[in-house]
Write a protein that holds these residues in place. Structure first.
Motif, short mmCIF file in Angstrom:
data_model
loop_
_atom_site.label_atom_id
_atom_site.label_comp_id
_atom_site.label_asym_id
_atom_site.label_seq_id
_atom_site.Cartn_x
_atom_site.Cartn_y
_atom_site.Cartn_z
N TYR A 137 0.82 -1.21 0.00
CA TYR A 137 0.00 0.00 0.00
C TYR A 137 0.85 1.26 0.00
O TYR A 137 0.45 2.30 -0.52
CB TYR A 137 -0.94 -0.02 1.21
CG TYR A 137 -2.02 1.02 1.17
CD1 TYR A 137 -3.04 0.95 0.24
CD2 TYR A 137 -2.01 2.07 2.08
CE1 TYR A 137 -4.04 1.91 0.20
CE2 TYR A 137 -3.01 3.04 2.06
CZ TYR A 137 -4.02 2.95 1.11
OH TYR A 137 -5.01 3.91 1.08
N GLY A 138 2.05 1.15 0.57
CA GLY A 138 2.97 2.28 0.61
C GLY A 138 3.98 2.12 1.71
O GLY A 138 3.63 1.79 2.84
N GLY A 139 5.27 2.32 1.39
CA GLY A 139 6.31 2.21 2.41
C GLY A 139 6.28 0.85 3.09
O GLY A 139 6.43 -0.19 2.46
N GLU A 140 6.08 0.87 4.41
CA GLU A 140 6.03 -0.37 5.19
C GLU A 140 4.60 -0.81 5.47
O GLU A 140 4.34 -1.58 6.39
CB GLU A 140 6.79 -0.20 6.51
CG GLU A 140 6.17 0.76 7.51
CD GLU A 140 6.60 2.21 7.33
OE1 GLU A 140 6.51 2.97 8.31
OE2 GLU A 140 7.02 2.59 6.21
N GLU A 141 3.67 -0.33 4.67
CA GLU A 141 2.25 -0.61 4.90
C GLU A 141 1.69 -1.52 3.81
O GLU A 141 1.97 -1.34 2.61
CB GLU A 141 1.47 0.71 4.93
CG GLU A 141 0.09 0.59 5.54
CD GLU A 141 -0.54 1.96 5.80
OE1 GLU A 141 -1.77 2.02 5.90
OE2 GLU A 141 0.21 2.96 5.90
N PHE A 142 0.90 -2.49 4.24
CA PHE A 142 0.25 -3.42 3.32
C PHE A 142 -1.27 -3.33 3.49
O PHE A 142 -1.76 -2.99 4.57
CB PHE A 142 0.70 -4.86 3.60
CG PHE A 142 2.16 -5.09 3.41
CD1 PHE A 142 2.67 -5.50 2.18
CD2 PHE A 142 3.05 -4.90 4.47
CE1 PHE A 142 4.03 -5.70 2.01
CE2 PHE A 142 4.41 -5.10 4.31
CZ PHE A 142 4.91 -5.50 3.07
N ALA A 143 -1.98 -3.63 2.44
CA ALA A 143 -3.45 -3.69 2.50
C ALA A 143 -3.89 -5.08 2.08
O ALA A 143 -3.27 -5.71 1.22
CB ALA A 143 -4.07 -2.64 1.58
N ILE A 144 -4.94 -5.56 2.71
CA ILE A 144 -5.51 -6.86 2.36
C ILE A 144 -7.00 -6.68 2.09
O ILE A 144 -7.73 -6.13 2.94
CB ILE A 144 -5.31 -7.89 3.49
CG1 ILE A 144 -3.82 -8.05 3.82
CG2 ILE A 144 -5.92 -9.24 3.10
CD1 ILE A 144 -3.56 -8.85 5.09
N LEU A 145 -7.45 -7.08 0.92
CA LEU A 145 -8.87 -7.06 0.59
C LEU A 145 -9.45 -8.44 0.81
O LEU A 145 -8.95 -9.43 0.23
CB LEU A 145 -9.10 -6.63 -0.86
CG LEU A 145 -8.93 -5.13 -1.17
CD1 LEU A 145 -9.12 -4.87 -2.65
CD2 LEU A 145 -9.90 -4.29 -0.34
N GLY A 173 12.49 -5.59 20.83
CA GLY A 173 13.28 -6.74 20.39
C GLY A 173 12.57 -7.65 19.40
O GLY A 173 13.09 -8.72 19.08
N LYS A 174 11.42 -7.24 18.90
CA LYS A 174 10.65 -8.08 17.97
C LYS A 174 10.09 -7.23 16.84
O LYS A 174 9.73 -6.08 17.03
CB LYS A 174 9.47 -8.75 18.69
CG LYS A 174 9.84 -9.84 19.66
CD LYS A 174 10.40 -11.07 18.95
CE LYS A 174 9.39 -11.69 18.00
NZ LYS A 174 9.96 -12.83 17.25
N ILE A 175 10.01 -7.84 15.64
CA ILE A 175 9.26 -7.24 14.55
C ILE A 175 7.79 -7.55 14.79
O ILE A 175 7.40 -8.70 14.96
CB ILE A 175 9.69 -7.81 13.18
CG1 ILE A 175 11.11 -7.38 12.83
CG2 ILE A 175 8.71 -7.37 12.07
CD1 ILE A 175 11.29 -5.89 12.64
N THR A 176 6.97 -6.51 14.83
CA THR A 176 5.54 -6.67 15.06
C THR A 176 4.77 -5.80 14.06
O THR A 176 5.35 -4.96 13.37
CB THR A 176 5.13 -6.27 16.48
OG1 THR A 176 5.50 -4.90 16.70
CG2 THR A 176 5.82 -7.15 17.52
N VAL A 177 3.48 -6.01 14.00
CA VAL A 177 2.64 -5.19 13.12
C VAL A 177 1.42 -4.68 13.88
O VAL A 177 0.97 -5.30 14.85
CB VAL A 177 2.16 -5.98 11.87
CG1 VAL A 177 3.34 -6.34 10.98
CG2 VAL A 177 1.36 -7.20 12.27
#
Length: 341
Positions: free
Chosen positions: A251-259, A294-298
């Motif tokens: 969707y842009g940069g570090e952002e994702f979109a899910i339909l 210390g973790k990758i999260t969203v």
């Protein structure tokens, strides 16, 4: 006789030119094929004719007149004898009495065809299509018909090649080069189509906006090449944890979109939480050195059509507000859109 021959030759040239002018701005093979087939049927007397697309081991009818009355199908394997012969030899079939020579094996048993023309449509030295003409009459086609069909196949070859190139370009534009996800451009087109479909079928549609927490920390600490690898891996994790018919976009940069077609808020919330937990449990190289926890999260925002919004812009805005609330509430969590009272 000479005058008639010249007139006929001019008519054939006019037919080719007329078809070319009509397909110049068209990229869809079905439309291109229908235009050429109309000119072919008008110029050559035949009971059945078709323009066939060859794609690996499949053959698909792009346009036809009378063809399906005999063969009953619009799509079939390329092991049909006549098609197999043209594909393997790259040579045309031209006969006026098919039953009395070896070409009889090229048609199904009991088929009433006697005259047959099959010419290859070549693209980059590969048979990518076939022009088929048939008639139950003997010697229904002459040498001039064959020459015209071969000339037409060369013209169609150019149209095929341009259409393939156009399709490849559209495929490139539809995908994000780094992650392999669909692109933002594709998202803008798909969300409109999906909302229209949901309205028509009285279904729900959910959108998830997924943002990698503290991505800038990771990118600044490890450098852009490793940041790109992180984006690719997160995209792969997302793709592995959604249904095949749900679509993921950069969707842009570090952002994702899910339909998520035909997904209500409960379905979408469940999928989002599962995705958030999966990414939190995943191991990412260098995360302990650069990330605050210390973790990758969203963080994920969820909005649903039609309960949260009925228009594209408002639905995206609702998901964005939900994402903002997830990040403001401490990140690494999922929030659904809450309408203001």
């Amino acid at each position: 006789m000479a005058g008639k021959s010249v007139r006929r030759k001019i008519e054939r040239s006019v037919a080719i030119t007329r078809a070319y002018l009509r397909i110049e701005r068209i990229q869809k093979l079905e439309k291109i094929s229908r235009i050429y087939l109309r000119e072919l049927a008008d110029m050559v007397g035949c009971d059945g004719c078709a323009i066939i697309l060859i794609n690996t081991d499949k053959a698909k009818i792009l346009a036809e007149r009378g063809f399906t009355k005999t063969f009953k199908k619009l799509e079939f394997n390329t092991d049909v004898p006549a098609i197999e012969h043209v594909v393997n030899t790259k040579q045309a079939i031209f006969t006026g009495d098919i039953q009395s020579n070896p070409t009889a094996d090229y048609i199904p048993h009991g088929c009433p065809i006697n005259s047959l023309i099959c010419t290859p449509i070549m693209v980059n030295d590969e048979v990518r299509g076939i022009i088929h003409l048939d008639s139950p009459k003997k010697n229904a086609f002459n040498k001039k018909d064959m020459e015209f069909t071969e000339l037409l196949s060369k013209e169609i070859s150019t149209a095929f090649r341009q259409s393939f190139q156009y399709s490849q370009a559209r495929h490139v534009l539809a995908r994000d080069a780094l992650t392999g996800c669909f692109s933002r451009r594709q998202f803008d087109a798909d969300i409109v189509a999906d909302i229209t479909s949901a309205k028509k079928h009285k279904e729900q549609l959910s959108i998830l906006l997924v943002d990698i927490d503290w991505f800038k920390n990771y990118n600044d600490f490890h450098g852009q090449p490793k940041g790109d690898k992180l984006l690719k891996k997160v995209a792969d994790v997302i793709a592995s944890n959604i249904r095949a018919y749900h679509k993921i976009y950069r969707y842009g940069g570090e952002e994702f979109a899910i339909l998520m077609a035909d997904a209500n808020q409960d379905n979408a919330l469940c999928a989002a939480r599962r995705l958030q937990e999966t990414i939190e449990q995943e191991q990412f190289r260098g995360e302990k050195k650069s990330q605050p926890n210390g973790k990758i999260t969203v963080s994920i925002g969820v909005a649903t059509f039609p309960s949260d919004a009925v228009k594209k812009g408002k639905l995206i805005e609702a998901a964005d507000l939900a994402l903002y609330r997830a990040k403001e509430s401490g990140r690494n969590q999922v929030c659904v859109y809450i309408k203001k009272k």
